[in-house]
Scaffold this active site. Structure first.
Site, short mmCIF file in Angstrom:
data_model
loop_
_atom_site.label_atom_id
_atom_site.label_comp_id
_atom_site.label_asym_id
_atom_site.label_seq_id
_atom_site.Cartn_x
_atom_site.Cartn_y
_atom_site.Cartn_z
N LYS A 110 0.84 -1.21 0.00
CA LYS A 110 0.00 0.00 0.00
C LYS A 110 0.87 1.25 0.00
O LYS A 110 0.58 2.23 -0.70
CB LYS A 110 -0.96 -0.02 1.19
CG LYS A 110 -2.05 -1.05 0.98
CD LYS A 110 -3.19 -0.94 1.95
CE LYS A 110 -4.29 -1.89 1.55
NZ LYS A 110 -4.61 -2.88 2.58
N LYS A 190 -4.88 -11.39 -10.22
CA LYS A 190 -5.70 -11.80 -9.08
C LYS A 190 -6.94 -10.92 -8.96
O LYS A 190 -6.84 -9.69 -9.04
CB LYS A 190 -4.87 -11.70 -7.80
CG LYS A 190 -5.61 -12.20 -6.60
CD LYS A 190 -4.95 -11.82 -5.30
CE LYS A 190 -5.98 -11.98 -4.21
NZ LYS A 190 -5.66 -11.47 -2.93
N LYS A 193 -10.80 -6.07 -5.42
CA LYS A 193 -11.47 -4.76 -5.53
C LYS A 193 -10.48 -3.69 -5.95
O LYS A 193 -10.80 -2.82 -6.74
CB LYS A 193 -12.02 -4.36 -4.15
CG LYS A 193 -13.38 -4.87 -3.87
CD LYS A 193 -13.88 -4.33 -2.54
CE LYS A 193 -13.06 -4.79 -1.36
NZ LYS A 193 -13.33 -6.16 -0.92
P1 ADP Z 1 -10.05 -7.57 -2.10
O1 ADP Z 1 -8.68 -8.00 -2.57
O2 ADP Z 1 -11.03 -7.60 -3.20
O3 ADP Z 1 -10.02 -6.26 -1.37
P2 ADP Z 1 -10.18 -8.74 0.49
O4 ADP Z 1 -8.74 -8.39 0.69
O5 ADP Z 1 -11.20 -8.03 1.29
O6 ADP Z 1 -10.52 -8.67 -1.07
O7 ADP Z 1 -10.30 -10.31 0.74
C1 ADP Z 1 -11.20 -10.95 1.61
C2 ADP Z 1 -10.89 -12.44 1.63
O8 ADP Z 1 -11.03 -12.99 0.32
C3 ADP Z 1 -9.46 -12.75 2.05
O9 ADP Z 1 -9.43 -13.90 2.85
C4 ADP Z 1 -8.75 -12.95 0.74
O10 ADP Z 1 -7.63 -13.77 0.88
C5 ADP Z 1 -9.82 -13.59 -0.12
N1 ADP Z 1 -9.61 -13.25 -1.53
C6 ADP Z 1 -9.75 -12.04 -2.09
N2 ADP Z 1 -9.50 -12.05 -3.41
C7 ADP Z 1 -9.18 -13.34 -3.70
C8 ADP Z 1 -8.81 -14.03 -4.91
N3 ADP Z 1 -8.76 -13.40 -6.08
N4 ADP Z 1 -8.55 -15.34 -4.84
C9 ADP Z 1 -8.65 -15.99 -3.66
N5 ADP Z 1 -8.99 -15.41 -2.49
C10 ADP Z 1 -9.25 -14.11 -2.50
#
Ligand code: ADP
Ligand code: TRP
Length: 324
Positions: A110, A190, A193
């Site tokens: 970040k 990957k 969001k």
């Molecule tokens: P984002 O990356 O969209 O902000 P978060 O960080 O809030 O998502 O992730 C919430 C949960 O979902 C975490 O446990 C994260 O490891 C899982 N997760 C998010 N994106 C993926 C992905 N593309 N593949 C597998 N797991 C994911």
């Protein structure tokens, strides 16, 4: 065995969240104890609009319930309804090395992106450690990107235990689901969001179709044989289908004569069928927010009872009087 996990209410859940995290929550519920919470305090590090956070909290609870989280078999609560967690966080902060937090990749990423970090972002993993340690959690199901936070949690717990001389805090282990470890987004990276490449579970069908059709592929002509292994459309298809269906589509890739449009249509149909029941259930919960609130409050009550027990142990270990 106590299973615990949290998910941030920072926007609507997408396929990566489901296959990386939520699916495991549901598979593990019904264990002796399963605690799942909506990490709204963590979300404060990014969501700075009260109305938005409130709405996100509702959506997170409704989506989890619609996807199959069963309040009879798991405890669902909002993180901010358990004030013990922030108290424990302070105790943990006092034994957390600055250098440990400086090594956290999600923090470093970040900062590298140009975000000017505040203390909340920097100490995010310590609040997460408090979330886990407050309930004597054994197993923490998470996506692969959270493994380092679990290592930090174990590190902090060990330091607390060695500082105060005893097995006061219970060391948890992470559980990562392999197939769901990295769900690709519409650009092949990957799904996240922060990359703007997500497909949300409960988007409109029209919007889901549009996004699937926009998935990046190579530019091989229709006739050419194609490689399912390197194709993100195929990777997504695998999430929703049986091994037989996957073998059949893989065969068509390799034989040539199939365009990516057809594979994308197959992903669209398979995903709709996969989440069809959840879509119906979601509407029922939307129409009964009173019930959703009741579930969350009952969950918080149960979680607090366990949290108070662990916090009492921690306070005693530090030399603080029991809570009045
Ligand atoms: P984002 O990356 O969209 O902000 P978060 O960080 O809030 O998502 O992730 C919430 C949960 O979902 C975490 O446990 C994260 O490891 C899982 N997760 C998010 N994106 C993926 C992905 N593309 N593949 C597998 N797991 C994911
Ligand atoms: N940091 C996690 C994420 O972004 C969310 C989270 C907060 C969490 N506290 C937790 C996950 C405790 C597991 C256990 O996905």
């Amino acid at each position: 065995m106590r299973v615990l996990s949290g998910i941030q209410p920072t926007g609507r859940f997408h396929w990566g969240n489901y296959f990386g995290a939520i699916q495991q929550y549901i598979a593990l519920q019904g264990n002796e104890q399963s605690f799942y919470f909506i990490a709204d305090l963590h979300a404060l590090t990014t969501v700075r609009d009260a109305k938005q956070l409130e709405q996100n909290n509702w959506d997170a609870a409704i989506d989890l319930l619609a996807l199959g989280l069963d309040p009879e078999r798991a405890t669902l609560f909002r993180q901010s309804d358990v004030p013990e967690v922030t108290e424990l966080m302070w105790m943990l902060l006092t034994v957390t090395q600055f250098s440990l937090l400086e090594k956290a990749t999600s923090y470093k990423d970040k900062v590298a992106k140009g975000i000017s970090p505040d203390a909340g972002l920097f100490t995010y993993p310590v609040l997460m450690a408090a979330d886990i340690l407050l309930y004597d959690s054994d197993v923490v199901p998470v996506g692969a990107d959270q493994i380092q936070h679990l290592e930090i949690t174990r590190d902090v717990a060990q330091r607390f235990n060695s500082t105060y001389g005893g097995e006061i805090l219970h060391l948890p282990t992470a559980r990562v689901l392999k197939e769901g470890a990295k769900v690709p987004g519409t650009d092949g990276e990957k799904m996240s969001k922060s990359y703007g490449n997500t497909i949300e579970i409960f988007e409109t069908e029209k919007s889901i179709r549009k996004k699937i059709m926009s998935i990046k592929t190579d530019s091989l002509p229709m006739e050419a044989p194609k490689d399912p292994e390197t194709c993100s459309v195929f990777a997504l298809y695998q999430l929703f289908t049986t091994p037989e269906q996957q073998a059949a589509l893989a065969e068509r890739y390799r034989a040539g004569g199939m365009g990516y449009g057809e594979a994308k249509q197959a992903v669209f149909e398979a995903s709709l069928a996969y989440f069809a029941d959840a879509r119906t259930k979601r509407q029922e919960f939307v129409a009964n927010l009173g019930l959703v609130e009741e579930i969350l409050q009952a969950g918080a009550k149960k979680a607090r009872a366990k949290g108070q027990e662990v916090l009492a142990r921690v306070r005693a270990a530090c030399g603080l009087k029991p809570r009045i």
